[in-house]
Design an enzyme around this catalytic site. Structure first.
Site, PDB file in Angstrom:
ATOM      1  N   GLU A  86       0.835  -1.207   0.000  1.00 22.09           N
ATOM      2  CA  GLU A  86       0.000   0.000   0.000  1.00 22.09           C
ATOM      3  C   GLU A  86       0.867   1.253   0.000  1.00 22.09           C
ATOM      4  OE1 GLU A  86      -2.384   1.656  -0.716  1.00 22.09           O
ATOM      5  OE2 GLU A  86      -4.013   1.740   0.708  1.00 22.09           O
ATOM      6  N   ILE A 110      -0.080   4.471   1.387  1.00 20.43           N
ATOM      7  CA  ILE A 110      -0.140   5.325   2.573  1.00 20.43           C
ATOM      8  C   ILE A 110      -1.277   4.904   3.490  1.00 20.43           C
ATOM      9  CG2 ILE A 110      -1.567   7.048   1.348  1.00 20.43           C
ATOM     10  CD1 ILE A 110      -0.032   9.230   2.890  1.00 20.43           C
ATOM     11  N   ASP A 142      -3.732   6.467   6.065  1.00 20.01           N
ATOM     12  CA  ASP A 142      -4.241   7.754   6.530  1.00 20.01           C
ATOM     13  C   ASP A 142      -5.251   7.470   7.643  1.00 20.01           C
ATOM     14  OD1 ASP A 142      -5.020  10.385   6.773  1.00 20.01           O
ATOM     15  OD2 ASP A 142      -5.928  10.538   4.796  1.00 20.01           O
ATOM     16  N   GLY A 172      -6.715   4.597   7.831  1.00 18.97           N
ATOM     17  CA  GLY A 172      -6.569   3.170   8.059  1.00 18.97           C
ATOM     18  C   GLY A 172      -7.682   2.338   7.434  1.00 18.97           C
ATOM     19  N   THR A 204      -8.609   1.802   4.306  1.00 21.41           N
ATOM     20  CA  THR A 204      -8.273   0.989   3.130  1.00 21.41           C
ATOM     21  C   THR A 204      -7.565  -0.302   3.543  1.00 21.41           C
ATOM     22  OG1 THR A 204      -8.066   3.004   1.829  1.00 21.41           O
ATOM     23  CG2 THR A 204      -7.138   1.007   0.871  1.00 21.41           C
ATOM     24  N   LYS A 228       0.672   8.231   8.181  1.00 24.84           N
ATOM     25  CA  LYS A 228       0.555   9.565   8.763  1.00 24.84           C
ATOM     26  C   LYS A 228       0.472   9.482  10.278  1.00 24.84           C
ATOM     27  CE  LYS A 228      -1.641  11.895   4.917  1.00 24.84           C
ATOM     28  NZ  LYS A 228      -2.836  12.622   4.437  1.00 24.84           N
TER      29      LYS A 228
HETATM   30  P1  IMP Z   1      -7.156   5.599   4.296  1.00 25.52           P
HETATM   31  O1  IMP Z   1      -8.146   4.583   3.829  1.00 25.52           O
HETATM   32  O2  IMP Z   1      -7.815   6.812   4.908  1.00 25.52           O
HETATM   33  O3  IMP Z   1      -6.042   5.036   5.137  1.00 25.52           O
HETATM   34  O4  IMP Z   1      -6.539   6.270   3.032  1.00 25.52           O
HETATM   35  C1  IMP Z   1      -5.750   5.614   2.226  1.00 25.52           C
HETATM   36  C2  IMP Z   1      -5.818   6.144   0.823  1.00 25.52           C
HETATM   37  O5  IMP Z   1      -6.106   7.555   0.718  1.00 25.52           O
HETATM   38  C3  IMP Z   1      -4.456   5.967   0.274  1.00 25.52           C
HETATM   39  O6  IMP Z   1      -4.312   4.703  -0.311  1.00 25.52           O
HETATM   40  C4  IMP Z   1      -4.314   7.110  -0.706  1.00 25.52           C
HETATM   41  O7  IMP Z   1      -4.783   6.715  -1.974  1.00 25.52           O
HETATM   42  C5  IMP Z   1      -5.192   8.189  -0.147  1.00 25.52           C
HETATM   43  N1  IMP Z   1      -4.432   9.191   0.620  1.00 25.52           N
HETATM   44  C6  IMP Z   1      -4.497   9.412   1.957  1.00 25.52           C
HETATM   45  N2  IMP Z   1      -3.698  10.422   2.331  1.00 25.52           N
HETATM   46  C7  IMP Z   1      -3.083  10.852   1.207  1.00 25.52           C
HETATM   47  C8  IMP Z   1      -2.115  11.901   0.940  1.00 25.52           C
HETATM   48  O8  IMP Z   1      -1.626  12.641   1.803  1.00 25.52           O
HETATM   49  N3  IMP Z   1      -1.753  12.030  -0.369  1.00 25.52           N
HETATM   50  C9  IMP Z   1      -2.233  11.252  -1.366  1.00 25.52           C
HETATM   51  N4  IMP Z   1      -3.123  10.265  -1.151  1.00 25.52           N
HETATM   52  C10 IMP Z   1      -3.548  10.070   0.113  1.00 25.52           C
HETATM   53 MG    MG Z   2      -4.174   4.241  -2.286  1.00 25.49          MG
END
Ligand code: IMP
Ligand code: MG
Length: 182
Positions: A102, A104, A106, A108, A110, A134
């Protein structure tokens, strides 16, 4: 300066730093999977495409690569939403040593979602690697191999985008606040 660079606040991870860390991670993964027939690497499109390519090149153990695509409902630029599978794997992963790759972590959501769906497919093992995470509160997720921890800002480059832009920069930079809210 190019137009793209004018929209960046600062570089958080240089190309050299990234490449050095990825070699370390590949060495660790190679050591941990010693004796395993092969690793089944699952890259999460689009963001993980560079990380996947660099990491895989440095592995010294058998591996195959496959990709899935996910998107978050309601995510246009920077807001977080519910996860949706856009493209699944081509093959079943039963009995495979699966490593989710993966970009990133953010919120969590995903990683959590992917862990849920893949663990239901009876892999021999299931681990996760993320290029960056992050520094913020997120739902509990297990990341077995983490590249870097970064501040809770919107970052771009090395696969990461803002509205499909900046993805192919070889480094990671913070986007200027005014660009995010524009
Ligand atoms: P999560 O599900 O909130 O953890 O977000 C994950 C997905 O959001 C990542 O796989 C990215 O595609 C996108 N994402 C989250 N933060 C960023 C960032 O700072 N820059 C670019 N993409 C991000
Ligand atoms: Mg992504």
């Amino acid at each position: 300066m190019t137009d793209l660079q004018q929209e960046l606040a600062r570089v958080l991870l240089s190309e050299e730093e990234i490449q050095m860390r990825i070699k370390e991670m590949a060495a660790q993964i190679t050591a941990d999977y010693e004796g395993v027939k092969r690793i089944y690497m699952v890259g999460v499109l689009k963001g993980a495409f560079m990380f996947m390519a660099d990491l895989a090149r440095h592995l010294r153990i058998n591996h195959v690569v496959d990709f899935i695509a996910v998107s978050s409902y309601g995510r246009k630029g920077a807001e977080s939403g519910e996860v949706r599978l856009l493209m699944d794997l081509r093959e079943p992963i039963t009995g495979e040593h699966v490593l989710i790759v993966e970009d990133i972590v953010d919120s969590g959501k995903t990683i959590h979602y992917l862990h849920e769906i893949f663990s239901g497919r009876q892999p021999a093992s299931l681990k996760t690697t993320a290029f960056v995470q992050k520094e913020r509160e997120h739902i509990p997720v297990s990341v077995d191999y983490l590249g870097f921890t970064i501040p809770d800002v919107w970052v771009v480059g090395y696969g990461l985008d803002y509205a499909e832009r900046f993805r192919t920069l070889p480094y990671v930079a913070e986007l200027k606040k005014e660009v995010v809210t524009k």
